[in-house]
Design a protein around this motif. Structure first.
Motif, PDB file in Angstrom:
ATOM      1  N   VAL A  92       0.878  -1.244  -0.061  1.00  0.00           N
ATOM      2  CA  VAL A  92      -0.086  -0.022   0.051  1.00  0.00           C
ATOM      3  C   VAL A  92       0.843   1.257   0.061  1.00  0.00           C
ATOM      4  CG1 VAL A  92      -1.789   1.314   1.407  1.00  0.00           C
ATOM      5  CG2 VAL A  92      -1.950  -1.171   1.498  1.00  0.00           C
ATOM      6  N   ILE A  93       0.829   2.224  -1.008  1.00  0.00           N
ATOM      7  CA  ILE A  93       1.648   3.419  -1.276  1.00  0.00           C
ATOM      8  C   ILE A  93       0.746   4.354  -0.216  1.00  0.00           C
ATOM      9  CG2 ILE A  93       2.530   4.899  -3.029  1.00  0.00           C
ATOM     10  CD1 ILE A  93       2.323   2.516  -4.774  1.00  0.00           C
ATOM     11  N   PHE A  94       1.876   4.831   0.514  1.00  0.00           N
ATOM     12  CA  PHE A  94       1.003   6.020   1.457  1.00  0.00           C
ATOM     13  C   PHE A  94       1.577   7.192   1.652  1.00  0.00           C
ATOM     14  CE2 PHE A  94       1.497   7.482   6.048  1.00  0.00           C
ATOM     15  CZ  PHE A  94       0.234   8.057   6.169  1.00  0.00           C
ATOM     16  N   SER A 151       3.046  11.648  -2.965  1.00  0.00           N
ATOM     17  CA  SER A 151       2.395  12.524  -3.886  1.00  0.00           C
ATOM     18  C   SER A 151       2.399  12.220  -5.492  1.00  0.00           C
ATOM     19  CB  SER A 151       2.887  14.020  -3.792  1.00  0.00           C
ATOM     20  OG  SER A 151       4.306  13.973  -3.917  1.00  0.00           O
ATOM     21  N   PHE A 152       3.322  11.872  -5.748  1.00  0.00           N
ATOM     22  CA  PHE A 152       3.837  11.361  -7.298  1.00  0.00           C
ATOM     23  C   PHE A 152       3.455   9.998  -7.635  1.00  0.00           C
ATOM     24  CE2 PHE A 152       7.721  10.614  -4.870  1.00  0.00           C
ATOM     25  CZ  PHE A 152       8.020   9.454  -5.211  1.00  0.00           C
ATOM     26  N   SER A 153       2.531   9.177  -6.844  1.00  0.00           N
ATOM     27  CA  SER A 153       2.020   8.005  -7.321  1.00  0.00           C
ATOM     28  C   SER A 153       0.519   8.190  -7.516  1.00  0.00           C
ATOM     29  CB  SER A 153       2.361   6.890  -6.073  1.00  0.00           C
ATOM     30  OG  SER A 153       1.463   5.706  -6.701  1.00  0.00           O
ATOM     31  N   PRO A 154      -0.083   7.595  -8.425  1.00  0.00           N
ATOM     32  CA  PRO A 154      -1.456   7.643  -8.820  1.00  0.00           C
ATOM     33  C   PRO A 154      -2.173   6.518  -7.904  1.00  0.00           C
ATOM     34  CG  PRO A 154      -0.274   6.393 -10.715  1.00  0.00           C
ATOM     35  CD  PRO A 154       0.971   7.149  -9.762  1.00  0.00           C
ATOM     36  N   ARG A 155      -1.338   5.611  -7.148  1.00  0.00           N
ATOM     37  CA  ARG A 155      -1.994   4.919  -6.376  1.00  0.00           C
ATOM     38  C   ARG A 155      -1.849   5.164  -4.883  1.00  0.00           C
ATOM     39  NH1 ARG A 155       1.034   2.858 -10.581  1.00  0.00           N
ATOM     40  NH2 ARG A 155       0.242   1.636 -12.051  1.00  0.00           N
ATOM     41  N   ILE A 203       7.629  -1.973   6.371  1.00  0.00           N
ATOM     42  CA  ILE A 203       7.530  -0.649   5.695  1.00  0.00           C
ATOM     43  C   ILE A 203       8.538  -0.551   4.680  1.00  0.00           C
ATOM     44  CG2 ILE A 203       8.251   1.741   5.888  1.00  0.00           C
ATOM     45  CD1 ILE A 203       7.858   2.014   8.617  1.00  0.00           C
ATOM     46  N   GLN A 204       8.360  -0.217   3.372  1.00  0.00           N
ATOM     47  CA  GLN A 204       9.271  -0.203   2.353  1.00  0.00           C
ATOM     48  C   GLN A 204       9.592   1.347   2.102  1.00  0.00           C
ATOM     49  OE1 GLN A 204       8.104  -2.592  -1.015  1.00  0.00           O
ATOM     50  NE2 GLN A 204       9.618  -1.456  -2.414  1.00  0.00           N
ATOM     51  N   PHE A 205      10.943   1.634   2.187  1.00  0.00           N
ATOM     52  CA  PHE A 205      11.189   2.971   1.961  1.00  0.00           C
ATOM     53  C   PHE A 205      11.722   3.256   0.712  1.00  0.00           C
ATOM     54  CE2 PHE A 205      12.310   2.229   6.454  1.00  0.00           C
ATOM     55  CZ  PHE A 205      11.555   3.048   7.024  1.00  0.00           C
ATOM     56  N   LEU A 206      10.945   4.180   0.019  1.00  0.00           N
ATOM     57  CA  LEU A 206      11.111   4.750  -1.356  1.00  0.00           C
ATOM     58  C   LEU A 206      12.507   5.571  -1.435  1.00  0.00           C
ATOM     59  CD1 LEU A 206       7.673   4.877  -2.685  1.00  0.00           C
ATOM     60  CD2 LEU A 206       9.361   2.969  -3.297  1.00  0.00           C
ATOM     61  N   SER A 207      12.836   6.299  -0.248  1.00  0.00           N
ATOM     62  CA  SER A 207      13.802   7.237  -0.314  1.00  0.00           C
ATOM     63  C   SER A 207      14.653   6.691   0.701  1.00  0.00           C
ATOM     64  CB  SER A 207      13.396   8.666  -0.161  1.00  0.00           C
ATOM     65  OG  SER A 207      12.415   8.791   0.923  1.00  0.00           O
ATOM     66  N   TYR A 266      10.227   7.053 -10.065  1.00  0.00           N
ATOM     67  CA  TYR A 266      10.709   6.030  -9.034  1.00  0.00           C
ATOM     68  C   TYR A 266       9.901   4.964  -8.660  1.00  0.00           C
ATOM     69  CZ  TYR A 266      14.599   9.320  -9.008  1.00  0.00           C
ATOM     70  OH  TYR A 266      15.568  10.251  -9.070  1.00  0.00           O
ATOM     71  N   GLY A 267       9.366   4.227  -9.776  1.00  0.00           N
ATOM     72  CA  GLY A 267       8.356   3.069  -9.219  1.00  0.00           C
ATOM     73  C   GLY A 267       7.273   3.240 -10.254  1.00  0.00           C
ATOM     74  N   GLY A 268       6.617   1.972 -10.208  1.00  0.00           N
ATOM     75  CA  GLY A 268       5.438   1.867 -11.099  1.00  0.00           C
ATOM     76  C   GLY A 268       5.462   2.120 -12.478  1.00  0.00           C
ATOM     77  N   THR A 269       6.832   1.940 -12.940  1.00  0.00           N
ATOM     78  CA  THR A 269       7.323   2.316 -14.324  1.00  0.00           C
ATOM     79  C   THR A 269       6.871   1.575 -15.381  1.00  0.00           C
ATOM     80  OG1 THR A 269       9.472   1.383 -14.307  1.00  0.00           O
ATOM     81  CG2 THR A 269       9.236   3.671 -13.336  1.00  0.00           C
ATOM     82  N   GLY A 270       6.798   0.165 -15.157  1.00  0.00           N
ATOM     83  CA  GLY A 270       6.340  -0.724 -15.915  1.00  0.00           C
ATOM     84  C   GLY A 270       7.621  -1.169 -16.840  1.00  0.00           C
ATOM     85  N   ARG A 271       8.855  -0.541 -16.552  1.00  0.00           N
ATOM     86  CA  ARG A 271      10.162  -0.705 -17.122  1.00  0.00           C
ATOM     87  C   ARG A 271      11.096  -1.561 -16.625  1.00  0.00           C
ATOM     88  NH1 ARG A 271      10.307   3.784 -20.693  1.00  0.00           N
ATOM     89  NH2 ARG A 271       8.150   4.430 -21.028  1.00  0.00           N
ATOM     90  N   VAL A 272      12.075  -2.449 -17.266  1.00  0.00           N
ATOM     91  CA  VAL A 272      12.740  -3.408 -16.689  1.00  0.00           C
ATOM     92  C   VAL A 272      14.315  -2.683 -16.552  1.00  0.00           C
ATOM     93  CG1 VAL A 272      11.471  -5.150 -17.518  1.00  0.00           C
ATOM     94  CG2 VAL A 272      13.510  -4.317 -18.685  1.00  0.00           C
ATOM     95  N   GLY A 289       8.753  -3.371 -14.264  1.00  0.00           N
ATOM     96  CA  GLY A 289       8.426  -4.002 -15.463  1.00  0.00           C
ATOM     97  C   GLY A 289       8.195  -5.614 -15.544  1.00  0.00           C
ATOM     98  N   ILE A 290       7.732  -6.227 -14.446  1.00  0.00           N
ATOM     99  CA  ILE A 290       7.664  -7.741 -14.362  1.00  0.00           C
ATOM    100  C   ILE A 290       6.092  -7.734 -14.769  1.00  0.00           C
ATOM    101  CG2 ILE A 290       7.470  -9.709 -13.157  1.00  0.00           C
ATOM    102  CD1 ILE A 290       9.703  -8.448 -11.382  1.00  0.00           C
ATOM    103  N   ASN A 291       5.928  -8.846 -15.622  1.00  0.00           N
ATOM    104  CA  ASN A 291       4.489  -9.018 -16.010  1.00  0.00           C
ATOM    105  C   ASN A 291       4.345 -10.634 -16.406  1.00  0.00           C
ATOM    106  OD1 ASN A 291       5.172  -9.431 -18.747  1.00  0.00           O
ATOM    107  ND2 ASN A 291       5.545  -7.152 -18.743  1.00  0.00           N
TER     108      ASN A 291
HETATM  109  O1  LIG Z   1       3.352   1.988  -8.350  1.00  0.00           O
HETATM  110  C1  LIG Z   1       3.383   3.293  -8.049  1.00  0.00           C
HETATM  111  O2  LIG Z   1       2.469   4.000  -8.279  1.00  0.00           O
HETATM  112  C2  LIG Z   1       4.601   3.917  -7.760  1.00  0.00           C
HETATM  113  C3  LIG Z   1       4.958   5.104  -7.735  1.00  0.00           C
HETATM  114  C4  LIG Z   1       5.802   5.575  -7.169  1.00  0.00           C
HETATM  115  C5  LIG Z   1       6.646   4.898  -6.436  1.00  0.00           C
HETATM  116  C6  LIG Z   1       6.685   3.724  -6.282  1.00  0.00           C
HETATM  117  C7  LIG Z   1       5.574   2.767  -6.980  1.00  0.00           C
HETATM  118  N1  LIG Z   1       5.393   1.451  -6.619  1.00  0.00           N
HETATM  119  C8  LIG Z   1       6.162   0.785  -5.974  1.00  0.00           C
HETATM  120  C9  LIG Z   1       6.330  -0.880  -6.109  1.00  0.00           C
HETATM  121  O3  LIG Z   1       6.477  -1.407  -5.253  1.00  0.00           O
HETATM  122  C10 LIG Z   1       6.167  -1.167  -7.456  1.00  0.00           C
HETATM  123  O4  LIG Z   1       5.630  -2.548  -7.472  1.00  0.00           O
HETATM  124  C11 LIG Z   1       7.246  -1.115  -8.218  1.00  0.00           C
HETATM  125  O5  LIG Z   1       7.516   0.215  -8.440  1.00  0.00           O
HETATM  126  C12 LIG Z   1       7.378  -1.872  -9.510  1.00  0.00           C
HETATM  127  O6  LIG Z   1       6.144  -1.284 -10.597  1.00  0.00           O
HETATM  128  P1  LIG Z   1       6.095  -1.721 -11.961  1.00  0.00           P
HETATM  129  O7  LIG Z   1       7.322  -1.641 -12.893  1.00  0.00           O
HETATM  130  O8  LIG Z   1       4.752  -1.088 -12.162  1.00  0.00           O
HETATM  131  O9  LIG Z   1       5.667  -3.353 -12.098  1.00  0.00           O
END
Ligand SMILES: O=C(O)c1ccccc1NCC(=O)[C@H](O)[C@H](O)COP(=O)(O)O
Length: 243
Positions: free
Chosen positions: A31-33, A36-40, A82-86, A161-167, A189-191
């Protein structure tokens, strides 16, 4: 053979999706808490709701958090980790360890997108094997339990920094998996279409994914989640028989 591959499905935004990924066999949900820059991203109330009495362990993801709010969340629902993104300040990690001894502390590190426009430049010193290993050693000494290696990518002119869908460069991650002193999860980017290749190339302790199992941003697709998990479990089974 090591102990299989854990699967964390991240960016959960509803109790329905949380329960679905649990029923389908995910090991963790994220759960992303207040990012501000995450749509989730979730508010304090919605994050507490998602992380209270979950069917599988929940991880809360934070970026440069407001520590009072984070403390409220931890007191309110006692997530698994907790998962720290920074980077988290050493003093904060120490007090989290003291106040919540059971709490798992995970750290994301970001590698450049493989073949991205900036890859050749960025791959130099900061992302070399030796400096990453030194970083992971330092994180371990600060009390971090696990590292998630994710992708940083420039998308539509913005660095994400995350949720990019890129490897990222999976061969570099593979080397880290074999040499790092902490468990490494692969993200980015895993699918269902590339998970087998990811596992055979990297052999990580776990995978962490988000956009690759969605129908649209913030909504998990049960068929994609199921397909992915079936492939992970089949791969684990095949590895077991190789040993
Ligand atoms: O997913 C997001 O919206 C996100 C935005 C900003 C920072 C982190 C975010 N997600 C963190 C995760 O743990 C995702 O699983 C990880 O970044 C991989 O994402 P994806 O490439 O979409 O599988």
């Amino acid at each position: 053979m090591k102990g299989g591959c854990k699967v964390k499905i991240c960016g959960i935004t509803s109790v329905g999706d949380r329960n679905t990924v649990a029923d389908l066999g995910a090991d963790f949900f994220g759960v992303i808490f207040d990012v501000s820059f995450s749509p989730r991203s979730q508010t304090l109330d919605s994050a507490i709701n998602l992380l209270t009495d979950p069917p599988i362990p929940g991880i809360v993801l934070v970026y440069d958090p407001d520590w009072k709010d984070l403390n409220r969340l931890l007191q309110g629902c006692r997530p698994y980790g907790i998962q720290f993104l920074s980077p988290a300040p050493q003093a904060r990690l120490a007090s989290l360890k003291k106040d919540f001894p059971e709490l798992a502390l995970w750290q994301s590190l970001h590698l450049p997108e493989a073949h991205g426009a900036h890859h050749e430049v960025q791959i130099s010193a900061r992302f070399g094997l030796a400096s990453l290993l030194a970083k992971i050693n330092e994180l371990r000494s600060q009390g971090i339990d696990l590292v998630v290696l994710d992708t940083v990518a420039v998308i539509a002119g913005r660095t994400r920094y995350g949720g990019t869908g890129r490897v990222s460069d999976w061969s570099l991650v593979r080397n880290l998996v074999t040499q790092a002193p902490l468990p490494i999860y692969l993200a980015g980017g895993i699918n269902p279409g590339n998970v087998r290749e990811a596992l055979s190339t990297v052999n990580p302790a776990g995978i962490d994914l988000c956009s690759g199992v969605e129908s649209s941003i913030g909504y998990k697709d049960p068929l994609k989640v199921r397909d992915l998990l079936i492939q992970v479990r089949q791969w684990e089974e095949a590895e077991l028989h190789k040993a």
